[in-house]
Design a protein around this motif. Structure first.
Motif, PDB file in Angstrom:
ATOM      1  N   ARG A 146     -47.558 -30.276  54.900  1.00  0.00           N
ATOM      2  CA  ARG A 146     -46.118 -30.151  55.138  1.00  0.00           C
ATOM      3  C   ARG A 146     -45.785 -30.016  56.619  1.00  0.00           C
ATOM      4  N   GLU A 147     -46.576 -29.277  57.352  1.00  0.00           N
ATOM      5  CA  GLU A 147     -46.315 -29.078  58.781  1.00  0.00           C
ATOM      6  C   GLU A 147     -46.251 -30.413  59.531  1.00  0.00           C
ATOM      7  N   ILE A 148     -47.195 -31.292  59.264  1.00  0.00           N
ATOM      8  CA  ILE A 148     -47.211 -32.605  59.923  1.00  0.00           C
ATOM      9  C   ILE A 148     -46.117 -33.503  59.368  1.00  0.00           C
ATOM     10  N   LEU A 149     -45.890 -33.459  58.062  1.00  0.00           N
ATOM     11  CA  LEU A 149     -44.870 -34.299  57.438  1.00  0.00           C
ATOM     12  C   LEU A 149     -43.466 -34.012  57.959  1.00  0.00           C
ATOM     13  N   GLU A 150     -43.257 -32.807  58.477  1.00  0.00           N
ATOM     14  CA  GLU A 150     -41.935 -32.408  58.960  1.00  0.00           C
ATOM     15  C   GLU A 150     -41.733 -32.618  60.466  1.00  0.00           C
ATOM     16  N   VAL A 151     -42.719 -33.183  61.149  1.00  0.00           N
ATOM     17  CA  VAL A 151     -42.573 -33.450  62.583  1.00  0.00           C
ATOM     18  C   VAL A 151     -41.537 -34.564  62.772  1.00  0.00           C
ATOM     19  N   PRO A 152     -40.551 -34.361  63.645  1.00  0.00           N
ATOM     20  CA  PRO A 152     -39.529 -35.392  63.893  1.00  0.00           C
ATOM     21  C   PRO A 152     -40.123 -36.657  64.522  1.00  0.00           C
ATOM     22  N   VAL A 153     -39.515 -37.782  64.174  1.00  0.00           N
ATOM     23  CA  VAL A 153     -39.908 -39.076  64.725  1.00  0.00           C
ATOM     24  C   VAL A 153     -38.635 -39.788  65.178  1.00  0.00           C
TER      25      VAL A 153
END
Length: 183
Positions: A146-153
């Motif tokens: 989840r931590e990585i999946l929520e990083v803005p792009v």
């Protein structure tokens, strides 16, 4: 000459991450590079890679491995998904597995048919989830938490407002709301 291009991409990625307040890690850089390469441009992305992936079927070995001990139903919607999406079941339990068309990345969501759902990280809750994760990882695919999946792009998509795009939307599905709620 090629080395200069790679260096400038890394600087660009660090700059983008710095602007949105995130710490750059090698894993995030790898994900950002895969996104940039597949979409071609963050501002004016193309989606030809979806068509190519549908014909190449890069995850057939995962499908075969999982279908030996689980029920597996593909539910991919190529209007929104940039991943192969599967309902994975055993007995009364169901998970949603998404295998990215952008690169060797996966997300496994538990309670996919219930109310809410949550990404299953590498610290899977039980033996059955470990079995699913093992089938994915042994084929060189990274399970993202989840931590990585929520990083803005900083990627422009059709369904997600530009300021709300996260790694999840870039790698798996262009839906404005994350499956577990907004970050």
């Amino acid at each position: 000459m090629r080395r200069t291009a790679v260096v400038s991409i890394q600087i660009d990625l660090r700059y983008r991450m710095k602007i949105i307040g995130e710490t750059v890690t090698p894993r995030i850089e790898e994900i950002y590079e895969a996104i940039r390469q597949c979409y071609g441009s963050l501002e004016e992305p193309t989606f030809w890679f979806v068509h190519d992936a549908e014909h190449e079927r890069p995850y057939q070995s995962v499908e075969q491995a999982l279908s030996r001990t689980f029920t597996l139903k593909e539910v991919t919607d190529t209007n929104d998904d940039v991943s192969f999406v599967y309902e994975v079941g055993r007995g009364e339990r169901t998970w949603l597995l998404q295998l990215s068309m952008v690169g060797p990345f996966a997300v496994l969501l538990h309670d996919a048919t219930g109310g809410g759902c949550e990404p299953v990280g590498l610290q899977a809750a039980d033996e059955i989830e470990h079995e699913i994760i093992h089938a994915i990882q042994t084929r060189g695919i990274q399970i993202l938490d989840r931590e990585i999946l929520e990083v803005p792009v900083a990627l422009r998509l059709y369904n997600t407002d530009p300021g709300r795009v996260r790694v999840f939307q870039a790698l798996f599905s262009d839906t404005d709301i994350l499956p577990w709620g907004n970050a």
